[in-house]
Design a protein around this motif. Structure first.
Motif, PDB file in Angstrom:
ATOM      1  N   ASN A  35       0.856  -1.184   0.000  1.00  0.00           N
ATOM      2  CA  ASN A  35       0.000   0.000   0.000  1.00  0.00           C
ATOM      3  C   ASN A  35       0.890   1.231   0.000  1.00  0.00           C
ATOM      4  O   ASN A  35       1.734   1.391   0.886  1.00  0.00           O
ATOM      5  CB  ASN A  35      -0.898   0.022   1.238  1.00  0.00           C
ATOM      6  N   VAL A  36       0.693   2.088  -0.994  1.00  0.00           N
ATOM      7  CA  VAL A  36       1.481   3.308  -1.144  1.00  0.00           C
ATOM      8  C   VAL A  36       0.521   4.491  -1.092  1.00  0.00           C
ATOM      9  O   VAL A  36      -0.505   4.500  -1.765  1.00  0.00           O
ATOM     10  CB  VAL A  36       2.262   3.302  -2.476  1.00  0.00           C
ATOM     11  N   SER A  37       0.876   5.480  -0.294  1.00  0.00           N
ATOM     12  CA  SER A  37       0.014   6.629  -0.070  1.00  0.00           C
ATOM     13  C   SER A  37       0.644   7.905  -0.617  1.00  0.00           C
ATOM     14  O   SER A  37       1.827   8.155  -0.409  1.00  0.00           O
ATOM     15  CB  SER A  37      -0.209   6.759   1.442  1.00  0.00           C
ATOM     16  N   VAL A  38      -0.162   8.712  -1.308  1.00  0.00           N
ATOM     17  CA  VAL A  38       0.264  10.030  -1.783  1.00  0.00           C
ATOM     18  C   VAL A  38      -0.788  11.024  -1.289  1.00  0.00           C
ATOM     19  O   VAL A  38      -1.921  11.015  -1.754  1.00  0.00           O
ATOM     20  CB  VAL A  38       0.381  10.079  -3.321  1.00  0.00           C
ATOM     21  N   MET A  39      -0.398  11.838  -0.317  1.00  0.00           N
ATOM     22  CA  MET A  39      -1.327  12.768   0.318  1.00  0.00           C
ATOM     23  C   MET A  39      -0.905  14.209   0.064  1.00  0.00           C
ATOM     24  O   MET A  39       0.281  14.507  -0.018  1.00  0.00           O
ATOM     25  CB  MET A  39      -1.389  12.510   1.822  1.00  0.00           C
ATOM     26  N   GLY A  40      -1.887  15.092  -0.013  1.00  0.00           N
ATOM     27  CA  GLY A  40      -1.632  16.466  -0.418  1.00  0.00           C
ATOM     28  C   GLY A  40      -1.429  17.479   0.678  1.00  0.00           C
ATOM     29  O   GLY A  40      -1.234  18.655   0.392  1.00  0.00           O
ATOM     30  N   CYS A  41      -1.471  17.065   1.939  1.00  0.00           N
ATOM     31  CA  CYS A  41      -1.173  18.023   3.009  1.00  0.00           C
ATOM     32  C   CYS A  41      -0.498  17.298   4.167  1.00  0.00           C
ATOM     33  O   CYS A  41      -0.732  16.120   4.395  1.00  0.00           O
ATOM     34  CB  CYS A  41      -2.420  18.770   3.479  1.00  0.00           C
ATOM     35  N   VAL A  42       0.348  18.022   4.878  1.00  0.00           N
ATOM     36  CA  VAL A  42       1.060  17.408   5.997  1.00  0.00           C
ATOM     37  C   VAL A  42       0.228  17.420   7.277  1.00  0.00           C
ATOM     38  O   VAL A  42       0.601  16.802   8.259  1.00  0.00           O
ATOM     39  CB  VAL A  42       2.436  18.070   6.244  1.00  0.00           C
ATOM     40  N   VAL A  43      -0.916  18.095   7.257  1.00  0.00           N
ATOM     41  CA  VAL A  43      -1.772  18.128   8.441  1.00  0.00           C
ATOM     42  C   VAL A  43      -2.467  16.781   8.622  1.00  0.00           C
ATOM     43  O   VAL A  43      -2.335  16.132   9.651  1.00  0.00           O
ATOM     44  CB  VAL A  43      -2.808  19.272   8.342  1.00  0.00           C
ATOM     45  N   ASN A  44      -3.203  16.343   7.620  1.00  0.00           N
ATOM     46  CA  ASN A  44      -3.949  15.091   7.721  1.00  0.00           C
ATOM     47  C   ASN A  44      -3.312  13.939   6.964  1.00  0.00           C
ATOM     48  O   ASN A  44      -3.643  12.786   7.206  1.00  0.00           O
ATOM     49  CB  ASN A  44      -5.381  15.281   7.213  1.00  0.00           C
ATOM     50  N   ASP A  53       2.121   1.100   3.647  1.00  0.00           N
ATOM     51  CA  ASP A  53       3.475   0.605   3.889  1.00  0.00           C
ATOM     52  C   ASP A  53       4.493   1.729   3.723  1.00  0.00           C
ATOM     53  O   ASP A  53       5.494   1.785   4.435  1.00  0.00           O
ATOM     54  CB  ASP A  53       3.794  -0.540   2.924  1.00  0.00           C
ATOM     55  N   ILE A  54       4.213   2.605   2.775  1.00  0.00           N
ATOM     56  CA  ILE A  54       5.105   3.730   2.498  1.00  0.00           C
ATOM     57  C   ILE A  54       4.277   4.827   1.844  1.00  0.00           C
ATOM     58  O   ILE A  54       3.273   4.546   1.188  1.00  0.00           O
ATOM     59  CB  ILE A  54       6.279   3.301   1.587  1.00  0.00           C
ATOM     60  N   GLY A  55       4.689   6.071   2.039  1.00  0.00           N
ATOM     61  CA  GLY A  55       3.934   7.144   1.412  1.00  0.00           C
ATOM     62  C   GLY A  55       4.582   8.496   1.601  1.00  0.00           C
ATOM     63  O   GLY A  55       5.598   8.635   2.292  1.00  0.00           O
ATOM     64  N   ILE A  56       3.963   9.480   0.966  1.00  0.00           N
ATOM     65  CA  ILE A  56       4.405  10.860   1.088  1.00  0.00           C
ATOM     66  C   ILE A  56       3.201  11.737   1.406  1.00  0.00           C
ATOM     67  O   ILE A  56       2.065  11.409   1.071  1.00  0.00           O
ATOM     68  CB  ILE A  56       5.108  11.374  -0.192  1.00  0.00           C
ATOM     69  N   ALA A  57       3.486  12.846   2.065  1.00  0.00           N
ATOM     70  CA  ALA A  57       2.485  13.876   2.317  1.00  0.00           C
ATOM     71  C   ALA A  57       3.191  15.207   2.121  1.00  0.00           C
ATOM     72  O   ALA A  57       4.260  15.429   2.691  1.00  0.00           O
ATOM     73  CB  ALA A  57       1.929  13.763   3.733  1.00  0.00           C
ATOM     74  N   GLY A  58       2.626  16.065   1.294  1.00  0.00           N
ATOM     75  CA  GLY A  58       3.309  17.309   0.978  1.00  0.00           C
ATOM     76  C   GLY A  58       2.475  18.529   1.257  1.00  0.00           C
ATOM     77  O   GLY A  58       1.251  18.453   1.379  1.00  0.00           O
ATOM     78  N   GLY A  59       3.149  19.657   1.365  1.00  0.00           N
ATOM     79  CA  GLY A  59       2.447  20.911   1.547  1.00  0.00           C
ATOM     80  C   GLY A  59       3.389  22.085   1.678  1.00  0.00           C
ATOM     81  O   GLY A  59       4.465  21.965   2.253  1.00  0.00           O
ATOM     82  N   ARG A  60       2.990  23.215   1.103  1.00  0.00           N
ATOM     83  CA  ARG A  60       3.740  24.472   1.190  1.00  0.00           C
ATOM     84  C   ARG A  60       5.217  24.327   0.848  1.00  0.00           C
ATOM     85  O   ARG A  60       6.092  24.742   1.602  1.00  0.00           O
ATOM     86  CB  ARG A  60       3.576  25.094   2.559  1.00  0.00           C
TER      87      ARG A  60
END
Length: 100
Positions: A35-44, A53-60
């Motif tokens: 399971n790979v996660s790509v999220m658009g904010c570091v808050v949630n 299993d691995i992922g990224i969360a980005g913002g600003r």
């Protein structure tokens, strides 16, 4: 492989669509269930992707790389996807080695 991406809500602070496309392409080389996660904010993002299993969360202009819910690195936005792709490349190489 299973890709989990955020629904691009009002908290979105990065250009998600190109990131998701790059990760989807890289996942074609992965043979194991992951399971790979790509999220658009570091808050949630880390919370919503904590079961990945691995992922990224980005913002600003920056973001984090996490594995199994734990932050393992922080990167400028332009280095975020490459950091994840390096991890996915290592997994793909390991899968290839196990298959041979």
């Amino acid at each position: 492989p299973n890709l989990i991406a955020c629904p691009m809500c009002g908290r979105l602070e990065i250009d998600m669509l190109p990131m998701v496309a790059e990760v989807e392409k890289a996942l074609k080389r992965i043979k194991r269930p992951i399971n790979v996660s790509v999220m658009g904010c570091v808050v949630n993002g880390p919370g919503e992707g904590q079961h990945a299993d691995i992922g990224i969360a980005g913002g600003r202009g920056k973001g984090i790389l996490f594995k199994h819910g734990k932050i393992v690195g922080s990167f400028p936005e332009k280095e975020l996807v490459p950091a994840l792709l390096r991890e996915l490349d290592a997994i793909a190489a390991e899968d290839a080695k196990l298959a041979s």
